[in-house]
Design a protein around this motif. Structure first.
Motif, PDB file in Angstrom:
ATOM      1  N   ASP A  45      37.925  43.699  42.518  1.00 40.37           N
ATOM      2  CA  ASP A  45      37.077  43.445  44.212  1.00 40.37           C
ATOM      3  C   ASP A  45      38.223  43.150  45.172  1.00 40.37           C
ATOM      4  O   ASP A  45      38.807  43.890  46.793  1.00 40.37           O
ATOM      5  N   TYR A  46      38.378  41.947  45.394  1.00 40.28           N
ATOM      6  CA  TYR A  46      38.312  40.691  46.067  1.00 40.28           C
ATOM      7  C   TYR A  46      39.117  40.178  46.513  1.00 40.28           C
ATOM      8  O   TYR A  46      39.384  39.309  47.104  1.00 40.28           O
ATOM      9  N   ASN A  47      39.935  40.621  44.994  1.00 40.11           N
ATOM     10  CA  ASN A  47      41.176  39.768  45.009  1.00 40.11           C
ATOM     11  C   ASN A  47      41.673  38.462  44.729  1.00 40.11           C
ATOM     12  O   ASN A  47      42.056  37.566  45.403  1.00 40.11           O
ATOM     13  N   LEU A  48      40.168  37.805  44.213  1.00 39.56           N
ATOM     14  CA  LEU A  48      40.653  36.239  43.997  1.00 39.56           C
ATOM     15  C   LEU A  48      40.597  36.219  42.146  1.00 39.56           C
ATOM     16  O   LEU A  48      40.326  37.344  41.824  1.00 39.56           O
ATOM     17  N   SER A  49      40.484  35.170  41.813  1.00 39.29           N
ATOM     18  CA  SER A  49      41.205  34.570  40.827  1.00 39.29           C
ATOM     19  C   SER A  49      39.415  34.394  40.225  1.00 39.29           C
ATOM     20  O   SER A  49      37.952  34.468  40.905  1.00 39.29           O
ATOM     21  N   ASN A  50      39.120  34.401  39.077  1.00 41.58           N
ATOM     22  CA  ASN A  50      37.417  34.483  38.356  1.00 41.58           C
ATOM     23  C   ASN A  50      36.568  32.713  38.622  1.00 41.58           C
ATOM     24  O   ASN A  50      35.593  32.815  38.880  1.00 41.58           O
ATOM     25  N   GLN A  51      38.058  32.796  38.886  1.00 36.19           N
ATOM     26  CA  GLN A  51      37.530  30.557  39.395  1.00 36.19           C
ATOM     27  C   GLN A  51      36.735  30.519  40.530  1.00 36.19           C
ATOM     28  O   GLN A  51      35.825  30.184  40.865  1.00 36.19           O
ATOM     29  N   SER A  52      37.442  31.328  41.260  1.00 32.37           N
ATOM     30  CA  SER A  52      36.539  31.665  42.940  1.00 32.37           C
ATOM     31  C   SER A  52      35.174  31.570  42.795  1.00 32.37           C
ATOM     32  O   SER A  52      34.958  31.735  43.654  1.00 32.37           O
ATOM     33  N   VAL A  53      35.755  33.085  42.323  1.00 28.91           N
ATOM     34  CA  VAL A  53      34.140  34.407  41.718  1.00 28.91           C
ATOM     35  C   VAL A  53      32.508  33.158  41.933  1.00 28.91           C
ATOM     36  O   VAL A  53      31.881  33.239  41.697  1.00 28.91           O
TER      37      VAL A  53
END
Length: 459
Positions: A45-53
């Protein structure tokens, strides 16, 4: 949920994720006990990596808002004591009296302990300030009057405002004034038509009948002459130089501004120029009219017995709160057809707000029945919600016997835009008319100044 674009940095998108989740939890949108979507869902949804989330969720874990349960999920555990979000509200300073805004905000915060409101006074006459506050993210909610909104539309800034749900409990003519491109962009809060306010004792002493809806301007001139006492009091007082006053006279003529083929305003030889000339002549026929009026000055003169009749609004009647004065109100005089000018003030939400849900919640509270009824019962201001404005019950203070006359005058409500001009044009015309009516500029010069004004493209 829409997928976020990649144009913003990953740090910005992560901040948005954390801020949104924090606000949703603090405002109760995500209640205690609920489980959040998976990290993979947030990443998409936020175009982020899993690590960033994962890093973002760890921030909320540290704040005590969520709890990670191995092999189960991420659970909302609620806000710790003292946790809150802050909504920055830009409000017109005059509304401190007109709607007792600070008491309303205190009630809102008591009912919503996780939302704090930072009230920021703003200028109601300078849209440029409002635009800057919105674009820079300084304000989450901003108060706008009808003129401010028209300036916003003309500047192409409507994209800065969050579309709101149209409230069917609010007078439709107020909501219509704050809609553009089929969207409700400002929620009406309070309103007022222009009215007359007068000292009843002065009329009794002079053995004169009180004003009524049949009054034309010639009646006002006649009665104000009879009520005036040289060196002691004025028969009539108002600020006809105000852009919230003089358009009334033009609206009552039924005329509209004409334009050249290229869109420039046309004045010379038009019916509107005839109307402006007539308004100037009538203005000079009103005896003892003072110039350079300051806010609340007419009401102060009335309260002190130095004026018998004033032109005002329900907003400014609040300057008479607590005064020992027997006063009442009446419709403004007309030229044959009852018409008055409508003043409309509402609340808009910054589309870029990082606490948007809380901001919307504040707007919903201020335009809800509880707050609107408070405005009706504790001030002379008219709330936008119909049931509150027309409430009848035990009054908490002195109220004019004809307070509800606004209901009968609704068909005659008009905005300055009914003259076929925009907000920026109104401001320019206002400056030129001050000089023209003061005898400092000829009719030819007035026409030349207005007609050379470049065309401003509007949305």
């Amino acid at each position: 949920m829409e997928k976020r674009t990649t144009r913003s940095s990953s740090r910005t998108r992560l901040s948005e994720l954390v801020s949104t989740l924090r606000e949703d939890i603090l405002t109760g949108k995500r209640p205690v006990g609920d489980y959040l979507p998976s990290e993979k869902t947030f990443a998409t949804d936020y175009n982020l990596s899993n690590q960033s989330v994962r890093k973002g969720l760890d921030i909320l874990v540290a704040e005590g808002l969520i709890e990670k349960i191995p092999r189960v999920g991420t659970k909302v555990v609620g806000a710790s004591e003292g946790a809150f979000v802050t909504v920055k509200l830009g409000f017109h300073s005059s509304v401190t009296n007109e709607a007792d805004i600070h008491r309303l905000l205190a009630t809102f915060q008591k009912e919503n302990p996780h939302i704090r409101v930072q009230a920021v006074p703003t200028s109601s006459t300078k849209y440029s300030y409002i635009s800057e506050y919105l674009s820079s993210g300084i304000l989450d909610v901003v108060m706008m009057n009808f003129t401010n909104f028209q300036e916003c539309v003309e500047a192409g800034d409507t994209g800065m405002l969050e579309p709101l749900e149209r409230n069917k409990e609010i007078y439709a003519f107020l909501s219509d004034g704050f809609a553009a491109e089929g969207k409700q962009l400002v929620q009406p809060f309070i309103f007022s038509p222009l009215i007359l306010c007068y000292n009843r004792e002065h009329f009794r002493e002079a053995d004169l009948p009180e004003p009524d809806s049949s009054w034309q301007w010639k009646d006002l001139i006649d009665y104000s002459s009879k009520l005036a006492i040289p060196g002691e009091r004025l028969g009539f007082h108002c600020d006809l130089y105000s852009s919230n006053r003089w358009p009334l006279l033009l609206l009552q003529t039924g005329k509209k501004f004409e334009r050249y083929e290229d869109g420039r305003l046309k004045l010379e030889g038009t019916a509107m120029m005839d109307a402006l000339r007539y308004c100037g002549e009538m203005r000079h026929s009103i005896p003892s009219l003072l110039e350079g009026v300051t806010t609340g000055e007419s009401e102060l003169l009335l309260a002190k017995g130095k004026a018998s009749i004033i032109m005002t609004s329900y907003f400014y009647l609040n300057y008479l709160l607590g005064e020992r004065l027997s006063f009442d109100i009446a419709p403004v005089p007309h030229l044959g057809t009852p018409i008055t000018m409508l003043l409309n003030t509402g609340l808009a939400v910054n589309r870029q707000s990082q606490v948007k849900d809380a901001a919307v919640k504040l707007v919903e509270f201020l335009t809800g029945y509880q707050a609107q009824l408070f405005v009706r019962q504790h001030t002379y201001t008219l709330p936008a919600r119909k049931a509150a404005a027309e409430w009848v019950g035990d009054e908490k203070r002195y109220r004019p016997s004809r307070f509800s006359l606004f209901r009968e005058t609704i068909p005659g409500f008009r905005y300055f835009t009914d003259l076929a001009i925009g907000a920026s044009e109104l401001a320019d015309i206002n400056q030129e008319l001050k000089m023209y009516w003061a005898g400092l500029e000829t009719e030819e010069a007035l026409c030349a100044q207005i007609e050379k004004r470049p065309v401003v493209e509007t949305m």
